[in-house]
Scaffold this active site. Structure first.
Site, PDB file in Angstrom:
ATOM      1  N   VAL A 119     -27.878 -52.140  -2.921  1.00 20.97           N
ATOM      2  CA  VAL A 119     -27.443 -51.993  -1.536  1.00 20.97           C
ATOM      3  C   VAL A 119     -28.121 -50.756  -0.953  1.00 20.97           C
ATOM      4  O   VAL A 119     -28.073 -49.672  -1.542  1.00 20.97           O
ATOM      5  CB  VAL A 119     -25.911 -51.854  -1.432  1.00 20.97           C
ATOM      6  N   ILE A 164     -27.639 -46.851  -1.793  1.00 17.20           N
ATOM      7  CA  ILE A 164     -26.223 -46.481  -1.822  1.00 17.20           C
ATOM      8  C   ILE A 164     -25.407 -47.293  -2.829  1.00 17.20           C
ATOM      9  O   ILE A 164     -24.204 -47.067  -2.973  1.00 17.20           O
ATOM     10  CB  ILE A 164     -25.585 -46.618  -0.420  1.00 17.20           C
ATOM     11  N   GLY A 165     -26.058 -48.211  -3.528  1.00 16.84           N
ATOM     12  CA  GLY A 165     -25.323 -48.979  -4.535  1.00 16.84           C
ATOM     13  C   GLY A 165     -26.264 -49.784  -5.413  1.00 16.84           C
ATOM     14  O   GLY A 165     -27.262 -50.311  -4.938  1.00 16.84           O
ATOM     15  N   LYS A 196     -27.798 -55.698   1.411  1.00 13.96           N
ATOM     16  CA  LYS A 196     -27.686 -55.994  -0.019  1.00 13.96           C
ATOM     17  C   LYS A 196     -28.833 -56.928  -0.373  1.00 13.96           C
ATOM     18  O   LYS A 196     -28.904 -58.067   0.110  1.00 13.96           O
ATOM     19  CB  LYS A 196     -26.349 -56.649  -0.367  1.00 13.96           C
ATOM     20  N   ASP A 212     -14.274 -60.090  -8.417  1.00 16.33           N
ATOM     21  CA  ASP A 212     -14.829 -58.769  -8.754  1.00 16.33           C
ATOM     22  C   ASP A 212     -14.179 -57.666  -7.930  1.00 16.33           C
ATOM     23  O   ASP A 212     -14.852 -56.804  -7.368  1.00 16.33           O
ATOM     24  CB  ASP A 212     -16.347 -58.774  -8.535  1.00 16.33           C
ATOM     25  N   GLY A 255     -26.329 -52.712  -8.816  1.00 16.50           N
ATOM     26  CA  GLY A 255     -25.555 -53.634  -9.628  1.00 16.50           C
ATOM     27  C   GLY A 255     -26.449 -54.524 -10.454  1.00 16.50           C
ATOM     28  O   GLY A 255     -27.684 -54.406 -10.414  1.00 16.50           O
ATOM     29  N   SER A 256     -25.829 -55.433 -11.200  1.00  9.59           N
ATOM     30  CA  SER A 256     -26.597 -56.328 -12.058  1.00  9.59           C
ATOM     31  C   SER A 256     -27.404 -57.332 -11.247  1.00  9.59           C
ATOM     32  O   SER A 256     -28.438 -57.818 -11.702  1.00  9.59           O
ATOM     33  CB  SER A 256     -25.651 -57.089 -12.990  1.00  9.59           C
ATOM     34  N   PHE A 257     -26.921 -57.656 -10.036  1.00 11.72           N
ATOM     35  CA  PHE A 257     -27.559 -58.708  -9.260  1.00 11.72           C
ATOM     36  C   PHE A 257     -28.399 -58.189  -8.092  1.00 11.72           C
ATOM     37  O   PHE A 257     -29.029 -58.974  -7.391  1.00 11.72           O
ATOM     38  CB  PHE A 257     -26.504 -59.672  -8.711  1.00 11.72           C
ATOM     39  N   GLY A 258     -28.424 -56.892  -7.850  1.00  9.19           N
ATOM     40  CA  GLY A 258     -29.200 -56.365  -6.738  1.00  9.19           C
ATOM     41  C   GLY A 258     -28.764 -54.971  -6.342  1.00  9.19           C
ATOM     42  O   GLY A 258     -27.904 -54.364  -6.989  1.00  9.19           O
TER      43      GLY A 258
END
Length: 449
Positions: free
Chosen positions: A25, A17-18, A40, A131, A20-23
């Site tokens: 979700v 569901i998500g 996450k 953020d 990003g640069s760091f991981g």
């Protein structure tokens, strides 16, 4: 990892569901508790990075507020830190971009500012989110808004970035305040407020301001966006959040106060009117309010943020005074145009005399008629002489946007404008209206002293 796989022995991953640069979700099922949760999962870290992550999580573990999403479990699996959080099936504020009413926007601002005031007010270590953007604001079951993905310091972000093989996302650049682009970048609570201002613009208009380039464009002199669909009250608040200088922005606590005053004013105007969760939202805002990280607040006691709060208050007053003056002048002009001119401006008009400086220079109420026949009446204008046969025309609209153009008067009495091209000028002595017509752009300006 893929849907259907088991993570950390008892979490079944159901849906991504998500990202990003760091991981990532995931929506997952806790097989032990038979419960839907959000997980996450961060990038793989070395032993030092894992310890650093754990130390930061300890600082946020005991946080509890109506408008922040709290992670209730932290662990490490295969060198990957992960957080387990409540699953918000309504998703994030991303779904509301360009599709939100002003009433919803007020509730969004009230909830997010209350959550940020709580984070910024932590002692001895205020928590700066760094953020704030639509996908980091989730929607709870009751429709309230929840701040998530907070508590990661700049140092931890550097550690995650160093251990990540992914290409850094440019998405957050659009929400970075001007001071983050300086030679010595600063991350403060005021930066969260600027990011919140960008988020409000994006939700209201469906577009990112500053071409999605963030505060770097504002450093280069970019103007504030036009927000024609918002009330003057909300426009003023958004513009104060987007102030270029950090100490001119309101604190999160001050924003929360303004929202409470807005809802209180509405209730006093119409006690029978009801809004979804209106009273509970206001009660939560007041009950959860804590001093902002700046040390300022409603009490007005001296603190590190007293100058910031005072500056923000002055900015708000300045906007309202300007808006009121413009509105009064524009309304008066509109009424005069409607009752006196009745589309007879050209009748009885004569070419503007080449030496008629008294008519040309000065301040005017202004009406702009575009090629498509649309009319903007809420404007004021001023013409100044800046050189030999050279003039500047400044037009200020009710949203505080200023249009500035330099033009020259030609021997035949016409004008050449760098913005509008060649135009002609006539004056109607009966109606006291000067009309500048620029055929190429299809723009006609009617100026009345």
């Amino acid at each position: 990892m893929e849907a259907g796989s088991i993570f950390a022995e008892h979490y079944q991953l159901l849906k991504l569901i998500g990202e990003g640069s760091f991981g990532n979700v995931w929506l997952a099922k806790d097989l032990r508790a038979d419960l839907a949760v959000a997980i996450k999962i961060y990038v793989m870290l070395d032993e030092r990075g894992v310890k650093e992550f754990m130390d930061e999580f300890k600082l946020t573990f005991n946080l509890n507020h109506t408008h922040i999403l709290h992670a209730y479990h932290y662990d490490v699996f295969a060198k990957q830190p992960f957080l387990v959080m409540p699953y918000c099936e309504k998703g994030s504020a991303l779904s509301l971009i360009g599709n939100i009413s002003e009433e919803q926007l007020w509730h969004f601002l009230a909830d997010v500012s209350a959550g940020l005031a709580y984070l910024h007010g932590q002692r001895p270590n205020p928590i700066v989110h760094q953020d704030i953007k639509p996908d980091n604001i989730l929607i709870g079951k009751d429709g309230t808004f929840l701040v998530t993905d907070f508590g990661i310091s700049q140092q931890m972000r550097s550690t995650l970035r160093r251990n990540s093989s992914r290409t850094p996302s440019a998405g957050s650049t659009a929400y970075m305040p001007p001071e983050r682009f300086l030679s010595k970048p600063a991350s403060t609570s005021a930066g969260d407020i600027w990011s919140l201002g960008v988020t409000l613009v994006e939700l209201a208009t469906g577009e990112l301001p500053f071409c999605g380039m963030g505060g770097n464009m504002q450093n280069g002199g970019a103007e504030l966006p036009i927000l024609p669909t918002l009330s003057e009250e909300l426009q003023t608040i958004v513009y104060s959040c987007l102030a270029k200088t950090p100490n001119e922005r309101p604190t999160a606590e001050k924003l929360s106060e303004w929202c409470h005053e807005h809802f209180s004013s509405k209730d006093s105007d119409n006690k029978d009117a009801t809004t979804p969760s209106g009273k509970s939202r206001k009660d939560n805002t007041v009950r959860n309010r804590k001093p902002d990280a700046t040390g300022g607040g409603k009490s007005g006691k001296p603190g590190d943020g007293s100058n910031r709060t005072a500056a923000a208050s002055r900015l708000i007053k300045r906007y309202w005074i300007t808006a009121t003056i413009i509105a009064v002048v524009a309304t008066t002009a509109c009424c005069w145009f409607c009752t006196k001119s009745n589309d007879k401006v050209d009748s009885g008009s004569i070419p503007l005399s080449a030496n008629c400086e008294a008519l040309l220079l000065g301040a005017y109420t202004c009406k702009q008629i575009n090629r498509d026949k649309t009319v903007n009446r809420k404007m004021v204008a001023e013409i100044k002489k800046t050189g030999d046969e050279e003039y500047t025309l400044s037009i200020i609209s009710s949203d505080f946007r200023t249009t500035l153009s330099t033009f020259h008067r030609l021997p035949d009495g016409d004008f050449e404008s760098e913005k509008y091209g060649k135009g002609s000028a006539i004056y109607n002595p009966e109606l006291r209206i000067m009309t500048l017509t620029f055929e190429k752009q299809g723009v006609k300006l009617e100026l009345f002293k």
